[in-house]
Motif scaffolding. Structure first.
Motif: not given
Ligand code: ADP
Length: 318
Positions: A205, A236-238, A242, A255-258, A261, A267-268, A271, A296, A300
């Motif tokens: 991440g 990954k970047d939330g 990706v 990624v479609t933001p949720v 949350v 989450a990671g 994934f 993921s 969340i």
């Molecule tokens: P890590 O926990 O490894 O840092 P991330 O925070 O990047 O991982 O989250 C892992 C995956 O979860 C992301 O690649 C994305 O697909 C999903 N995800 C995380 N936050 C959100 C969000 N706010 N909206 C949509 N998807 C999310």
């Protein structure tokens, strides 16, 4: 059929429901990876959790919980005196969560000596050629797995990774950085450098790479990781997408933001488990990433790491 071995620690979780009332379950980063992988693959695919537990009731409870999810427990070793690690999730009046851990003497920290003892017996006086029999197609570990191994048992871990790597097992690594589990950043960087050197697939991440190496973007992450010979990178970047970089393609999948949350726990990890599952079911990297991101997103929007199995089955269709 895919055979995955995941090494790490599952703990007892006490999560506060109301003042003084806690719900007990089992959790840990690798635990979540195993559960989502198994839920999304076929009955013939196998996931073995490699860890150590004790003789206590909670340890037996964990094994039952793993079996409930059809996770193979043949690599769950039993420590004579240690017990499962434990953590509490407290929620204050404003809904802010805080975590307390009791894991410094957990059985899982001693998984390598127990594994060696067991394989020595199985190998008729010597080690089996590849350590884990049968040899898995994939071997997953995280930065948390590395951190919880007591430093004097890490050489045995790296020896196992080298054996597996040499024998053709794909090594998968997620840095999952937890500063409090390490004695210094220097130690973490040294261990992670070894992990990146062995990894065929890395699933970092951006947040972790930023904390450890000051990398803040997909391009920066790729540049940094180009220093290692990693076949496939999935970064990954939330909600910011990706990034994939493999032998034949390099792209960022949005990624479609949720918007609502509920809890980002796992989450990671969800994934990771889903990505491995979809890839093993034959999906190409882009489709596997899109599908794993949907898993993921579902996770969340629920409390805790594991979405109820029935709710999951109804919500996720490929
Ligand atoms: P890590 O926990 O490894 O840092 P991330 O925070 O990047 O991982 O989250 C892992 C995956 O979860 C992301 O690649 C994305 O697909 C999903 N995800 C995380 N936050 C959100 C969000 N706010 N909206 C949509 N998807 C999310």
């Amino acid at each position: 059929m895919t055979d995955l071995v995941i090494l790490g620690e599952s703990m007892v979780e006490f999560s506060q429901r109301e003042p003084g009332v806690f719900q007990q379950s089992y959790a840990g980063d690798v635990h979540s990876v195993a559960v989502y992988f198994k839920r999304l693959t076929s009955p013939g695919d196998r996931v073995r959790l490699m860890t150590a537990v004790g003789h206590d009731a909670a340890s037996h409870g964990l094994e039952a919980a793993l079996e409930q999810e059809s996770i193979d427990t043949s690599l769950v070793f039993r420590h004579p005196t240690r017990q499962l690690g434990l953590y509490m999730v407290n929620t204050d009046r404003r809904g802010e969560r805080s975590f307390s851990y009791w894991r410094s003497d957990s059985a899982a920290r001693e998984v390598m000596p127990l594994f060696r003892e067991a394989t020595q017996v199985a190998g008729d006086g010597g080690y089996l050629p590849c350590g884990i029999a049968p040899r898995p197609d994939l071997f997953f570990f995280s930065g948390i797995s590395l951190a919880v191994l007591t430093p004097n048992t890490r050489p045995a871990f790296w020896e196992l990774i080298e054996q597996l790597h040499g024998a053709g097992t794909r090594i998968v690594f997620d840095p999952n950085y937890r500063p409090t589990l390490w004695s210094s950043v220097k130690e973490t960087r040294a261990e992670y450098a070894r992990a990146f050197q062995f990894a065929h697939l890395a699933l970092p991440g951006i947040e972790d790479l930023s904390a450890l190496y000051g990398v803040k973007s997909f391009d920066g992450a790729c540049d940094f990781l180009n220093g290692f010979d990693i076949e496939e990178l999935v970064i990954k970047d939330g909600p910011n997408g990706v990034c994939y970089r493999g032998p034949a393609e390099h792209f960022v999948e949005p990624v479609t933001p949720v918007t609502q949350v509920v809890d980002t726990t796992a989450a990671g990890d969800s994934f990771n488990g889903s990505y491995l599952a979809y890839r093993s079911q034959g999906f190409n990297p882009r489709d596997a990433i899109a599908l794993a991101a949907k898993v993921s997103a579902l996770v969340i929007q629920h409390k805790g790491a594991l979405v109820d199995a029935e709710v999951f089955r109804h919500s996720i269709t490929t």
